[in-house]
Structures are given as C-alpha cells and as structure tokens.
Design a protein around this motif. Structure first.
Motif, PDB file in Angstrom:
ATOM      1  N   ILE A  33       0.831  -1.205   0.000  1.00  0.00           N
ATOM      2  CA  ILE A  33       0.000   0.000   0.000  1.00  0.00           C
ATOM      3  C   ILE A  33       0.865   1.255   0.000  1.00  0.00           C
ATOM      4  O   ILE A  33       1.813   1.377   0.765  1.00  0.00           O
ATOM      5  N   GLY A  34       0.515   2.159  -0.908  1.00  0.00           N
ATOM      6  CA  GLY A  34       1.214   3.437  -0.999  1.00  0.00           C
ATOM      7  C   GLY A  34       1.649   3.732  -2.418  1.00  0.00           C
ATOM      8  O   GLY A  34       1.141   3.147  -3.387  1.00  0.00           O
ATOM      9  N   THR A  35       2.614   4.624  -2.520  1.00  0.00           N
ATOM     10  CA  THR A  35       3.089   5.115  -3.801  1.00  0.00           C
ATOM     11  C   THR A  35       4.497   4.616  -4.067  1.00  0.00           C
ATOM     12  O   THR A  35       5.372   4.724  -3.209  1.00  0.00           O
ATOM     13  N   TRP A  36       4.702   4.092  -5.271  1.00  0.00           N
ATOM     14  CA  TRP A  36       5.993   3.574  -5.700  1.00  0.00           C
ATOM     15  C   TRP A  36       6.427   4.302  -6.967  1.00  0.00           C
ATOM     16  O   TRP A  36       5.630   4.481  -7.882  1.00  0.00           O
ATOM     17  N   THR A  37       7.689   4.695  -7.039  1.00  0.00           N
ATOM     18  CA  THR A  37       8.247   5.343  -8.219  1.00  0.00           C
ATOM     19  C   THR A  37       8.846   4.283  -9.137  1.00  0.00           C
ATOM     20  O   THR A  37       9.628   3.440  -8.698  1.00  0.00           O
ATOM     21  N   PRO A  58      13.345   5.611 -17.327  1.00  0.00           N
ATOM     22  CA  PRO A  58      11.896   5.810 -17.441  1.00  0.00           C
ATOM     23  C   PRO A  58      11.337   6.674 -16.313  1.00  0.00           C
ATOM     24  O   PRO A  58      12.019   6.947 -15.325  1.00  0.00           O
ATOM     25  N   LYS A  59      10.095   7.067 -16.504  1.00  0.00           N
ATOM     26  CA  LYS A  59       9.346   7.797 -15.484  1.00  0.00           C
ATOM     27  C   LYS A  59       8.072   7.009 -15.226  1.00  0.00           C
ATOM     28  O   LYS A  59       7.588   6.302 -16.106  1.00  0.00           O
ATOM     29  N   GLY A  60       7.537   7.136 -14.032  1.00  0.00           N
ATOM     30  CA  GLY A  60       6.280   6.461 -13.782  1.00  0.00           C
ATOM     31  C   GLY A  60       5.966   6.316 -12.316  1.00  0.00           C
ATOM     32  O   GLY A  60       6.744   6.722 -11.446  1.00  0.00           O
ATOM     33  N   ILE A  61       4.832   5.710 -12.082  1.00  0.00           N
ATOM     34  CA  ILE A  61       4.329   5.563 -10.723  1.00  0.00           C
ATOM     35  C   ILE A  61       3.447   4.323 -10.650  1.00  0.00           C
ATOM     36  O   ILE A  61       2.835   3.923 -11.640  1.00  0.00           O
ATOM     37  N   LEU A  62       3.412   3.716  -9.490  1.00  0.00           N
ATOM     38  CA  LEU A  62       2.522   2.596  -9.197  1.00  0.00           C
ATOM     39  C   LEU A  62       1.911   2.886  -7.831  1.00  0.00           C
ATOM     40  O   LEU A  62       2.637   3.128  -6.867  1.00  0.00           O
ATOM     41  N   ASP A  67      -8.018   0.015  -0.094  1.00  0.00           N
ATOM     42  CA  ASP A  67      -9.280  -0.634  -0.445  1.00  0.00           C
ATOM     43  C   ASP A  67      -9.201  -1.481  -1.721  1.00  0.00           C
ATOM     44  O   ASP A  67     -10.221  -1.914  -2.252  1.00  0.00           O
ATOM     45  N   GLY A  68      -7.972  -1.749  -2.218  1.00  0.00           N
ATOM     46  CA  GLY A  68      -7.808  -2.699  -3.301  1.00  0.00           C
ATOM     47  C   GLY A  68      -7.780  -2.143  -4.713  1.00  0.00           C
ATOM     48  O   GLY A  68      -7.994  -2.887  -5.666  1.00  0.00           O
ATOM     49  N   HIS A  69      -7.504  -0.859  -4.872  1.00  0.00           N
ATOM     50  CA  HIS A  69      -7.371  -0.274  -6.208  1.00  0.00           C
ATOM     51  C   HIS A  69      -5.895  -0.024  -6.515  1.00  0.00           C
ATOM     52  O   HIS A  69      -5.091   0.175  -5.602  1.00  0.00           O
ATOM     53  N   PHE A  70      -5.574  -0.022  -7.821  1.00  0.00           N
ATOM     54  CA  PHE A  70      -4.205   0.286  -8.233  1.00  0.00           C
ATOM     55  C   PHE A  70      -4.242   1.157  -9.481  1.00  0.00           C
ATOM     56  O   PHE A  70      -5.230   1.180 -10.228  1.00  0.00           O
ATOM     57  N   ALA A  71      -3.155   1.868  -9.703  1.00  0.00           N
ATOM     58  CA  ALA A  71      -2.940   2.629 -10.937  1.00  0.00           C
ATOM     59  C   ALA A  71      -1.457   2.559 -11.258  1.00  0.00           C
ATOM     60  O   ALA A  71      -0.613   2.697 -10.364  1.00  0.00           O
ATOM     61  N   GLN A  72      -1.142   2.292 -12.518  1.00  0.00           N
ATOM     62  CA  GLN A  72       0.244   2.168 -12.956  1.00  0.00           C
ATOM     63  C   GLN A  72       0.449   3.012 -14.205  1.00  0.00           C
ATOM     64  O   GLN A  72      -0.349   2.935 -15.143  1.00  0.00           O
ATOM     65  N   ILE A  73       1.519   3.798 -14.217  1.00  0.00           N
ATOM     66  CA  ILE A  73       1.899   4.586 -15.393  1.00  0.00           C
ATOM     67  C   ILE A  73       3.384   4.357 -15.624  1.00  0.00           C
ATOM     68  O   ILE A  73       4.193   4.585 -14.726  1.00  0.00           O
TER      69      ILE A  73
END
Length: 169
Positions: A33-37, A58-62, A67-73
């Motif tokens: 849980i949290g923000t990953w670079t 590269p650049k990006g975030i995960l 509550d079980g949601h994710f976003a990856q760029i």
C-alpha cells in the motif's frame, strides 16, 4: 542521568523489539500500500537477451490503495514532444513513438500471501486489449524501500518482464 531519563530510555528500548516485530508482521498487501516510483522495466527474452521497453531512465508511478485499487503509469524518459504543442494534432510518427514507449493501466488488485503474487484486474489501459483481463505478477522482493515484481509472460511472447520500483514520489 536523572531517574526519569533512565526510565524513559528503558521504556523506549523495551518497546523497540515489539515495534520492529510489528513491521515484519505486516502482510504483503499492507507492505504494498502506498506510492511507488517506477525505476526500470527489463525484459529477458527466451535466448537471454535483455531489453528495456521504457528506456534506461523511465518515469512512472505505481499506486496501491488500502481498499484494493491500483494505478500504474510507465513512460519512457525520452518520448518525443508533439511538435504542434497540441495533443490532438500530433503526427502519426509522434503518436507511434509515444504509444510504443508508454503504458498506463488501472483497476483493482488482490494479493496471494502464500504464493507471493499480486493480481491486477484491469479496468482500462492505454493498451485497450487488456481491459477486463486479470494479470498476475510474482513479488520477487518487497522491502520498505523497494518492490520488484515479475510478469512471466510478456505480451507478444517477448519473454519475462521484471519491474523495479522505489518507495515514494
């Protein structure tokens, strides 16, 4: 040292092992849980050849929410700017380079503590063929500061992908 300071120091020392133990007792999901670079994606082909689909810088975030949601760029550090300065009027070559060197997806996730895997249920992606798919990544390494996952079957049969992330923005 006055008695209150000695007592305070003793109390802190007594609490330290339980604090350390509490951190190591976190589930894999709690640790994710949290923000990953995003640091690196490396593909290893069947013949052992290595490639970096988003380049060396590269650049990006995960992001994983409680509550079980994710976003990856994931975005290559050297994708071209659109010469017209209007995202709707790029050239076919600009769009191709941008699309081939970037990937975004989001949805929900589950963690299998025993198998040490995280499975993404993809709601949408800049690669629309993944919409509605379920994809599982193996958690190779997970510390307070670093997360490495592997995808054993990269699309197109290109090999196995390893993604490295560091904690924080």
């Amino acid at each position: 040292m006055p008695f209150p300071r000695v007592l305070a120091a003793a109390l802190l020392l007594a609490m330290l092992p339980s604090t350390v133990g509490a951190q190591s007792a976190k589930t894999l999901k709690e640790q994710l849980i949290g923000t990953w670079t995003f640091v690196r994606a490396e593909i290893t082909a069947a013949d052992g050849a290595k490639s970096f689909p988003f380049g060396e810088t590269p650049k990006g975030i995960l992001i994983f929410t409680p509550d079980g949601h994710f976003a990856q760029i994931h975005v290559a550090g050297d994708i071209p700017k659109i010469a017209s300065n209007n995202r709707l009027t790029g050239t076919p070559e600009e769009y191709k380079a941008i699309n081939q060197r970037s990937l975004s997806l989001f949805g929900t996730y589950t963690v299998d503590e025993d198998k040490k895997t995280v499975t993404y249920q993809i709601t949408a992606s800049t690669f629309p063929n993944w919409e509605g798919q379920s994809q599982t990544r193996t958690i190779e390494r997970l510390t307070a500061e670093e997360f490495i996952n592997t995808n054993p079957a990269v699309a197109g049969g290109r090999g196995s992908a390893s993604n490295l992330y560091k904690r924080g923005p």
